[in-house]
Write an enzyme that holds these catalytic residues in place. Structure first.
Site, short mmCIF file in Angstrom:
data_model
loop_
_atom_site.label_atom_id
_atom_site.label_comp_id
_atom_site.label_asym_id
_atom_site.label_seq_id
_atom_site.Cartn_x
_atom_site.Cartn_y
_atom_site.Cartn_z
N GLU A 83 -7.76 -14.62 14.31
CA GLU A 83 -7.47 -13.38 15.01
C GLU A 83 -8.27 -12.24 14.39
OE1 GLU A 83 -3.10 -14.10 16.88
OE2 GLU A 83 -3.10 -13.23 14.87
N GLY A 155 -6.87 -14.43 5.70
CA GLY A 155 -7.59 -15.04 4.59
C GLY A 155 -7.88 -14.12 3.43
N LEU A 211 -1.58 -4.59 -4.43
CA LEU A 211 -0.83 -4.47 -5.68
C LEU A 211 0.63 -4.88 -5.49
CD1 LEU A 211 -1.04 -3.46 -8.63
CD2 LEU A 211 -0.49 -1.17 -7.80
N ASN A 287 5.34 -4.56 7.50
CA ASN A 287 5.49 -4.98 8.89
C ASN A 287 6.36 -6.23 8.90
OD1 ASN A 287 3.68 -3.03 10.09
ND2 ASN A 287 2.10 -4.10 8.93
N CYS A 329 -1.22 -5.41 9.67
CA CYS A 329 -1.46 -6.12 8.41
C CYS A 329 -0.40 -7.18 8.18
CB CYS A 329 -1.37 -5.15 7.22
SG CYS A 329 -2.76 -4.05 7.11
N1 SAH Z 1 -6.10 -11.44 1.54
C1 SAH Z 1 -6.45 -10.10 1.37
C2 SAH Z 1 -6.84 -9.39 2.65
C3 SAH Z 1 -6.02 -9.68 3.88
S1 SAH Z 1 -4.39 -9.08 3.90
C4 SAH Z 1 -5.34 -9.35 0.66
O1 SAH Z 1 -4.24 -9.90 0.54
O2 SAH Z 1 -5.58 -8.24 0.21
C5 SAH Z 1 -4.63 -7.34 4.20
C6 SAH Z 1 -3.50 -6.46 3.71
O3 SAH Z 1 -2.30 -6.67 4.48
C7 SAH Z 1 -3.11 -6.74 2.27
O4 SAH Z 1 -2.98 -5.56 1.53
C8 SAH Z 1 -1.77 -7.41 2.42
O5 SAH Z 1 -1.02 -7.29 1.27
C9 SAH Z 1 -1.19 -6.67 3.61
N2 SAH Z 1 -0.04 -7.32 4.21
C10 SAH Z 1 0.26 -8.63 4.23
N3 SAH Z 1 1.45 -8.85 4.84
C11 SAH Z 1 1.90 -7.63 5.22
C12 SAH Z 1 3.07 -7.19 5.90
N4 SAH Z 1 4.01 -8.04 6.32
N5 SAH Z 1 3.22 -5.86 6.11
C13 SAH Z 1 2.25 -4.98 5.72
N6 SAH Z 1 1.13 -5.35 5.09
C14 SAH Z 1 0.96 -6.66 4.82
FE1 SF4 Z 2 -3.58 -14.40 1.95
FE2 SF4 Z 2 -1.89 -12.88 3.34
FE3 SF4 Z 2 -1.72 -12.96 0.68
FE4 SF4 Z 2 -3.80 -11.72 1.86
S1 SF4 Z 2 -1.64 -11.13 1.99
S2 SF4 Z 2 -3.85 -13.16 0.15
S3 SF4 Z 2 -4.07 -13.03 3.66
S4 SF4 Z 2 -1.38 -14.69 2.07
#
Ligand code: SAH
Ligand code: SF4
Length: 335
Positions: A83, A155, A211, A287, A329
């Site tokens: 996606e 990813g 973080l 989210n 996200c």
């Molecule tokens: N794998 C990388 C990039 C993809 S995720 C990473 O983890 O940074 C992109 C962002 O979405 C990250 O900061 C992640 O922590 C955030 N994210 C993941 N699940 C989420 C959720 N349920 N609500 C809000 N942000 C979320």
């Molecule tokens: Fe992978 Fe989702 Fe964790 Fe980013 S937030 S590292 S996409 S599992």
């Protein structure tokens, strides 16, 4: 499109050098659905190309629209799907790219993590997501241009390092997608050796670190990768980044009710942010993805933002576009 394969194809058939530039210019413009439409090329070349290459490596399978975001589900040549999201911030358009099918890191709050890891995306599969959106805008007669690119889709970008770096080059290059480095952001869950590698690349591309907690045990419970690269090691890499690059470093902090939103979490966060003037916080109300993950209530989010504003660290409360179509996200997943 695989640019190297195109180059080899053209030179093996004795086409002049400028044909390569012509074809790639058309490809990156996003104004063509197929080689047949590139009427600036000789008909024979168009036929050769159509018979030998797909222009784009991804096929649209579903499009979901909300007022400020569109999510596309794209099918790869092996039938797997990813996606990507186009976000409209009013004065600019931004696209969110995926780097892997699924993710091996299994963060508890992330839909991609829950689906597990299938495979890395190739360079062309990464770049073609951006070109998919250029084509989409061009087909719809939109005058708007994509000015920002974020690697925050499905990813972990730093676990697909070589293809990430190659796709960043193409996306930034004037003879590629020509998006300025300062308009590109990469987010990592904290793959420490790659943070050092990224620091050494010494580009203007923005880096964001997921973080989510400054308590080591809490971070481990949310993000299993914290076992391999615990907070002290991660934070060392972060200090090194700002010292070496003198660039801002972004931290993402997703607020999850009763997990990382207590007064002690807030004071740890503030102390940390104040430890370097180049640290910048993106606060993100979680989210909802899985029933266990409950976003912090508005009064808690307000307490965080009020205290942060009062005490000075640089931060924004990120607007999550597309939550209603599961395009925000952490909500991207394909079966
Ligand atoms: N794998 C990388 C990039 C993809 S995720 C990473 O983890 O940074 C992109 C962002 O979405 C990250 O900061 C992640 O922590 C955030 N994210 C993941 N699940 C989420 C959720 N349920 N609500 C809000 N942000 C979320
Ligand atoms: Fe992978 Fe989702 Fe964790 Fe980013 S937030 S590292 S996409 S599992």
């Amino acid at each position: 499109m695989d640019i190297d394969a195109l180059k080899a194809f053209l030179s093996s058939r004795g086409f002049p050098e400028y044909r390569f530039r012509q074809v790639t210019k058309n490809y990156f413009s996003g104004r063509y659905q197929g080689f047949e439409q590139m009427t600036d090329l000789p008909a024979a070349l168009r036929q050769h190309l159509s018979a030998s290459f797909p222009l784009y490596s991804l096929k649209l399978s579903a499009l979901e629209k909300s007022p400020q975001a569109i999510k596309a589900r794209l099918v790869l040549s092996d039938g797997l799907a990813i996606e990507t999201v186009l976000m409209d911030y009013g004065s600019w358009l931004s696209v969110c790219l995926s780097t892997q099918v699924g993710c091996s890191l299994g963060c508890r709050f992330c839909a991609t993590g829950v689906m597990g890891f299938k495979r890395n995306l190739s360079v062309e599969e990464i770049v073609d997501q951006l070109l998919f959106w250029r084509c989409h805008l061009s087909e719809n007669g939109s005058p708007q241009k994509i000015s920002r690119v974020v690697f925050m889709g499905m990813g972990e970008p730093f676990l697909n390092w070589d293809n990430l770096v190659a796709s960043l080059k193409i996306i930034n290059s004037p003879s590629g997608c020509f998006i300025g480095q300062r308009k590109i952001s990469v987010s990592t869950a904290g793959i420490v050796p790659r943070i050092y590698d990224f620091t050494r690349l010494n580009t203007q591309i923005n880096l964001a670190i997921s973080l989510h907690s400054l308590k080591n045990h809490v971070r481990t419970s949310l993000m299993p990768v914290n076992r391999q690269f615990p907070l002290p090691v991660l934070l060392d890499a972060c200090f090194n980044y700002v010292e070496q690059t003198k660039r801002q470093l972004f931290f993402e902090y997703v607020l999850i009710r009763d997990v990382n939103d207590s007064p002690s979490d807030l004071s740890l966060l503030i102390d940390f942010l104040r430890s370097h003037r180049l640290f910048f916080l993106n606060l993100i109300p979680a989210n909802p993805v899985l029933s266990k993950i409950v976003p912090s209530p508005p009064q808690t989010v307000n307490r965080f933002t009020r205290t942060l504003s009062r005490l000075g660290p640089n931060f924004t409360l990120r607007r999550s576009l597309g939550a209603d179509i599961s395009a925000a996200c952490g909500q991207l997943a394909t079966k």
